[in-house]
Design a protein around this motif. Sequence first.
Motif: not given
Length: 436
Positions: A293, A296-297, A331-332, A335, A338-339
């Motif tokens: 997480a 990804a952040d 999910k991460d 993400s 997608s980014q």
Amino acid sequence: MLRFFLVLLFLFSQSLYIPALPAAQAAAEPLKPSATAFYTAKNPAGKRPMLTWNSVPGAVSYEIELLSRLPENPNGVLPSRYEITPLRTAYAPGYQADLSAILSDRVYWRVRALDYDKNPIGVFSDAQELVLSNTVRQPLKPLITSDLNWQNRPAPLYPVYAWIPISATTRYEVELLRRPPENPNGTEPSVYRIWSKQVTGFDCYDEAPRITPGTYYWRVRGIDAAGNPVGVFSGTASFTVEPNRGAYAATLGDSITHGGGDISHHPADWEYGYQTYLSFPAVNLGKSGDTSAQIADRFSRDVLPYQPKYLLILAGTNSLRGNVPATEVIKDLISLRSQCQAAGIRPIFLTLPPLRPEAMQRVFQAETAPDWQSKFNRVNEFIRHQDYYIDIAPALTGPDGLLPDYYSVDGLHPGIAGKQKIAQLINENWARVTAP
């Protein structure tokens, strides 16, 4: 981190990026440290000389032996009969000896590498003469060992500052500057300080991404139990950041990406980063301790300024060995995918190497989630269904399904051989995952 836990418990051709001392070469002959500090009659030492040597691949610590004469057992593994003080232990490739009680003006010293269980790795170094002089006054200051632009490479986004410790020191203070200090060899902070941190041990992990272009300067000083400076600041080292020049490739992840291994080696030890062995240049955007997480952040902040064409992603180990379910890690990863796609970057996922929980418990006293294997398997199966991935996990998995001891001392961080294996697999698959 790696060294922090230990203290509490107490290289490349231009085209292939191979370090000066490859592990394969080292394995062909007995591992033997080489002294890098010399004190002769023309260049005597004071009573607190800094003894330094080259780093030995796979070493967790070192033992230094002081002798009254040349040893009777050169190239041996046992202490000499001429030993004049008990063996001293160091966790960095250097040691400041306090010889104030030595009456002789001429002694000898040598060093050997040890594994986690204090067994010798290879043999003692060649004994070096150590000429002492009561009239020499050497400044008491740490010796910097980090070279953050080694071989003109881009500095890691999250630098690690490292040094050889000095005696009578409880902790150390690192300061980061944007100009050379106005007070070299001083004891007070510089007026150009932009960041500082106090740590124990002999390395310091920067928590902030050093992404603003330009040259940075750093140094370190010792501090005693009362909070007073011990000696003076170290010399000043510098490194350059150039994110705007763009990057062909970048690596994103946690400590396995950031670097380090064998407990006492940090990401500033380039031979412990898999990027060192890649057949192409890549900037290191890893950050030790990150969960999937957190990785990804920080994508927008840490990856986009470099605009790499390809991004190698190894994320999820710290989450899955804890209580984070596989679905959250997936999910991460989605993400991150997608980014990358939105930024025109090709994401190339690496499968997660396994762990060895009993080694992690022994070294770090770290608990591992009982269902970690099933979670790793689920995430790796997801990765194997991506358009671009490299399956590194099988090559790092032993017959028992765990990370082999010969790849990792602590059961989590691959050492040199493990990092070389990761790079080998990336190199072998690079043409496939970068094909138009």
